[in-house]
Design an enzyme around this catalytic site. Structure first.
Site, mmCIF file in Angstrom:
data_model
loop_
_atom_site.group_PDB
_atom_site.id
_atom_site.type_symbol
_atom_site.label_atom_id
_atom_site.label_comp_id
_atom_site.label_asym_id
_atom_site.label_seq_id
_atom_site.Cartn_x
_atom_site.Cartn_y
_atom_site.Cartn_z
ATOM 1 N N TYR A 1 8.075 -4.423 4.729
ATOM 2 C CA TYR A 1 6.870 -5.185 4.408
ATOM 3 C C TYR A 1 7.046 -6.094 3.181
ATOM 4 O O TYR A 1 6.317 -7.057 3.020
ATOM 5 C CB TYR A 1 5.695 -4.231 4.152
ATOM 6 C CG TYR A 1 5.230 -3.542 5.410
ATOM 7 C CD1 TYR A 1 4.202 -4.082 6.170
ATOM 8 C CD2 TYR A 1 5.818 -2.350 5.840
ATOM 9 C CE1 TYR A 1 3.769 -3.458 7.335
ATOM 10 C CE2 TYR A 1 5.391 -1.720 6.998
ATOM 11 C CZ TYR A 1 4.368 -2.278 7.741
ATOM 12 O OH TYR A 1 3.946 -1.665 8.886
ATOM 13 N N CYS B 1 1.198 3.004 -1.686
ATOM 14 C CA CYS B 1 1.353 2.669 -3.112
ATOM 15 C C CYS B 1 0.393 3.431 -4.014
ATOM 16 O O CYS B 1 0.808 4.194 -4.880
ATOM 17 C CB CYS B 1 1.110 1.182 -3.316
ATOM 18 S SG CYS B 1 2.099 0.182 -2.231
ATOM 19 N N ARG C 1 -0.023 4.087 7.258
ATOM 20 C CA ARG C 1 0.782 4.888 6.331
ATOM 21 C C ARG C 1 -0.106 5.632 5.336
ATOM 22 O O ARG C 1 -0.943 5.045 4.671
ATOM 23 C CB ARG C 1 1.775 3.998 5.587
ATOM 24 C CG ARG C 1 2.968 3.623 6.444
ATOM 25 C CD ARG C 1 3.889 2.697 5.729
ATOM 26 N NE ARG C 1 3.252 1.408 5.499
ATOM 27 C CZ ARG C 1 3.789 0.448 4.755
ATOM 28 N NH1 ARG C 1 4.940 0.652 4.152
ATOM 29 N NH2 ARG C 1 3.182 -0.699 4.612
ATOM 30 N N LYS D 1 3.919 -1.976 -13.356
ATOM 31 C CA LYS D 1 3.635 -1.871 -11.922
ATOM 32 C C LYS D 1 2.891 -0.552 -11.616
ATOM 33 O O LYS D 1 1.903 -0.526 -10.880
ATOM 34 C CB LYS D 1 4.954 -1.927 -11.134
ATOM 35 C CG LYS D 1 4.884 -1.444 -9.716
ATOM 36 C CD LYS D 1 4.158 -2.413 -8.821
ATOM 37 C CE LYS D 1 3.799 -1.766 -7.505
ATOM 38 N NZ LYS D 1 3.207 -2.668 -6.548
HETATM 39 N N1 SAJ Z 1 -9.888 1.880 -1.491
HETATM 40 C C1 SAJ Z 1 -11.089 2.540 -1.718
HETATM 41 N N2 SAJ Z 1 -12.055 1.904 -2.458
HETATM 42 C C2 SAJ Z 1 -11.858 0.655 -2.941
HETATM 43 C C3 SAJ Z 1 -10.640 -0.013 -2.723
HETATM 44 C C4 SAJ Z 1 -9.660 0.634 -1.996
HETATM 45 O O1 SAJ Z 1 -11.294 3.664 -1.284
HETATM 46 O O2 SAJ Z 1 -12.798 0.141 -3.574
HETATM 47 C C5 SAJ Z 1 -8.827 2.547 -0.719
HETATM 48 C C6 SAJ Z 1 -8.414 1.746 0.516
HETATM 49 O O3 SAJ Z 1 -9.285 1.977 1.580
HETATM 50 C C7 SAJ Z 1 -7.027 2.276 0.753
HETATM 51 C C8 SAJ Z 1 -6.506 2.536 -0.659
HETATM 52 O O4 SAJ Z 1 -7.645 2.581 -1.498
HETATM 53 O O5 SAJ Z 1 -7.038 3.494 1.455
HETATM 54 C C9 SAJ Z 1 -5.536 1.497 -1.176
HETATM 55 O O6 SAJ Z 1 -5.926 0.186 -0.772
HETATM 56 P P1 SAJ Z 1 -5.902 -1.055 -1.759
HETATM 57 O O7 SAJ Z 1 -6.447 -2.225 -1.050
HETATM 58 O O8 SAJ Z 1 -6.563 -0.683 -3.019
HETATM 59 O O9 SAJ Z 1 -4.369 -1.236 -2.134
HETATM 60 P P2 SAJ Z 1 -2.990 -1.336 -1.311
HETATM 61 O O10 SAJ Z 1 -2.326 0.005 -1.345
HETATM 62 O O11 SAJ Z 1 -3.138 -1.964 0.003
HETATM 63 O O12 SAJ Z 1 -2.187 -2.356 -2.266
HETATM 64 C C10 SAJ Z 1 -2.033 -2.021 -3.647
HETATM 65 C C11 SAJ Z 1 -2.378 -3.251 -4.501
HETATM 66 N N3 SAJ Z 1 -2.459 -2.872 -5.898
HETATM 67 C C12 SAJ Z 1 -3.519 -3.245 -6.671
HETATM 68 O O13 SAJ Z 1 -4.449 -3.878 -6.242
HETATM 69 C C13 SAJ Z 1 -3.470 -2.845 -8.095
HETATM 70 C C14 SAJ Z 1 -1.336 -4.340 -4.282
HETATM 71 O O14 SAJ Z 1 -1.564 -5.429 -5.160
HETATM 72 C C15 SAJ Z 1 0.069 -3.764 -4.541
HETATM 73 O O15 SAJ Z 1 1.073 -4.737 -4.319
HETATM 74 C C16 SAJ Z 1 0.284 -2.621 -3.571
HETATM 75 O O16 SAJ Z 1 -0.697 -1.612 -3.851
HETATM 76 C C17 SAJ Z 1 1.691 -2.082 -3.788
HETATM 77 O O17 SAJ Z 1 2.556 -2.387 -2.950
HETATM 78 O O18 SAJ Z 1 1.932 -1.450 -4.819
#
Ligand code: SAJ
Length: 431
Positions: free
Chosen positions: A11, A258, A321, A204
């Site tokens: 990815y 992540c 995942r 990070k």
């Molecule tokens: N989630 C909630 N409530 C929210 C936001 C998210 O429950 O208000 C949940 C989502 O449903 C999901 C999980 O958190 O299950 C993670 O989703 P996400 O959209 O917060 O993040 P990721 O894992 O898709 O991507 C994150 C991002 N990090 C940040 O925003 C600080 C992205 O920028 C990173 O590049 C990525 O991790 C990574 O690869 O580390």
């Protein structure tokens, strides 16, 4: 023009490879998975993400990208392989990073730059990466250079974020940082923040930990709101009007590769981090909380059947995942619930994926776990026909509760449970 050998066509590695290949570099994509390599060389993307098929087409047409299973000599080596978490010990498993570095050793030459994009615990560049690469007989900082340049793009908007997000560039020395800065300037339009490798590693992890703790707070507030009979979604929306408050949303738990993992990397080699591990516990316990809601709404129903809406770890993507849906389903099955799964974005899952009406046939309750936008559009009057009992547990505050109740559904939302005065009157002047 640099010749760049990128290890890991997943990815992050693949999108990064295509951006370099379309911006003046000669790129070799390396992956140990033969079928990924074959798919790429045929001109197809092994996964879908907006904008990348076009980049792959043009890179292949211009002869600036090819994939293979072995490493070859290059100016720059870039490592973008997974760093899983060992479930039992909560320690990072660096086996893929180490083996990618091993694959570089015999090709390492004077003047080469090695970049690690994979997420790694603090000091990994200075320890594991450096010592593995020095097996070549060359000396880091004298003969070759090492930088941590973590990816920060969000799945679902990868292309835009890879180009426009700021980047952290942390070399083990000044030369490593400078070489990496000049390389990434070919496609990054965000600012490049120059630092050292250990700071970059920590930054990070701090970013994802911040988000995890914020979500844990939202999940805790949701549970407190349920006790007080307050609608947490309204409460968070109003609190976030404060210029210095930005609380995230509660939900069924934190998934993905992540946010649920990186906080453990940050704390693996320290005895600090109590807040961080408590937040992990709170988020990991949300499937149990959802199950409690389901149990309450289905009390008295015999041989209950539940329909899961959404198993992707977050909305509008097909990625499962570390999805919290998996834990919820396993817990619910253990308790005797029959499970049906519907997710229009997901193509492969550990349970059969059913069409909308098939998934609802004979069901007693919809459990909405993922905030796919299509779920907002569902008209309750069109789907209730085949259901045995009309219940919905909405863990993401997606459905319009009023409209569903009108059709006869009992609606329970995380952080808005059992409130007789659920339609709280919020006076709006302008919103
Ligand atoms: N989630 C909630 N409530 C929210 C936001 C998210 O429950 O208000 C949940 C989502 O449903 C999901 C999980 O958190 O299950 C993670 O989703 P996400 O959209 O917060 O993040 P990721 O894992 O898709 O991507 C994150 C991002 N990090 C940040 O925003 C600080 C992205 O920028 C990173 O590049 C990525 O991790 C990574 O690869 O580390």
């Amino acid at each position: 023009m640099s010749k760049i050998c990128i290890l890991g066509m997943g990815y992050i590695g693949l999108p990064t490879a295509l951006l370099f290949a379309n911006n003046g570099n000669d790129v070799v994509g390396v992956d140990i998975n033969q079928s990924v390599v074959a798919t790429l060389n045929k001109g197809s993307m092994p996964f879908e993400e907006d904008g990348f098929q076009e980049l792959l087409n043009s890179a292949i047409k211009n002869n600036t990208f090819r994939a293979q299973t072995v490493t070859e000599d290059a100016d720059v080596f870039l490592v973008a392989v997974p760093t899983p978490l060992d479930k039992e010990t909560h320690l990072s498993d660096l086996k893929y990073v180490a083996s990618a570095c091993e694959m570089i050793v015999s090709h390492l030459k004077k003047g080469n730059l090695v970049i690690i994009e994979s997420t790694i615990p603090p000091k990994t560049c200075e320890k594991t990466v450096k010592s593995t690469l020095q097996k070549s007989g060359l000396k880091a900082s004298e003969d070759f250079y090492i930088t941590h340049c973590p990816e920060r793009a969000i799945p679902g908007n990868t292309l835009h974020e890879m180009v426009y997000n700021d980047r952290i560039i942390g070399g083990i020395d000044k030369r490593s940082t400078e070489l990496t800065e000049s390389l990434y300037s070919c496609f990054v339009k965000g600012e490049l923040h120059l630092t050292n490798s250990t700071t970059a590693e920590m930054v990070k992890l701090m970013e994802n930990t911040f988000r995890d703790i914020n979500i844990a707070l939202a999940n805790e507030l949701a549970q407190i709101a349920d006790e007080y009979g307050v609608n947490v979604w309204d409460a968070i929306r109003i609190a976030n009007k404060h210029p210095r408050v930005n609380i995230l949303n509660p939900g069924p738990g934190v998934g993905g590769h992540c946010i649920a993992i990186d906080p453990w990397f940050l704390t693996e080699d320290t005895n600090k981090g109590r807040l961080i591990s408590l937040s992990r516990q709170i988020n990991d316990s949300m499937p149990q909380y959802v199950l409690k809601m389901v149990r309450e709404i289905l009390v008295g129903v015999e041989n209950p059947v539940i329909t899961i809406f959404g198993v992707a770890y977050k909305g509008d993507i097909g990625d499962t995942r570390a999805t919290p849906a998996r834990k919820f389903i396993k817990l619910a099955e253990k308790e005797g619930y029959e499970i049906r799964v519907h997710d229009p974005f997901v193509t492969e899952f550990d349970y059969p994926l059913l069409g909308l009406s098939e998934s609802l046939n004979g069901s007693d309750c919809i459990v909405l776990l993922t905030d796919h936008s299509v779920f907002k559009e569902i008209k309750p009057e069109e789907i209730c026909g085949g259901m045995r009992n009309l219940n919905i547990v909405d863990t993401r505050n997606v459905v319009d509760g009023k409209a569903w109740k009108k059709v006869g559904f009992r609606v329970q939302t995380i952080g808005n449970v059992n409130i007789p005065h659920a339609e709280i009157l919020i006076t709006k002047r302008s919103d």
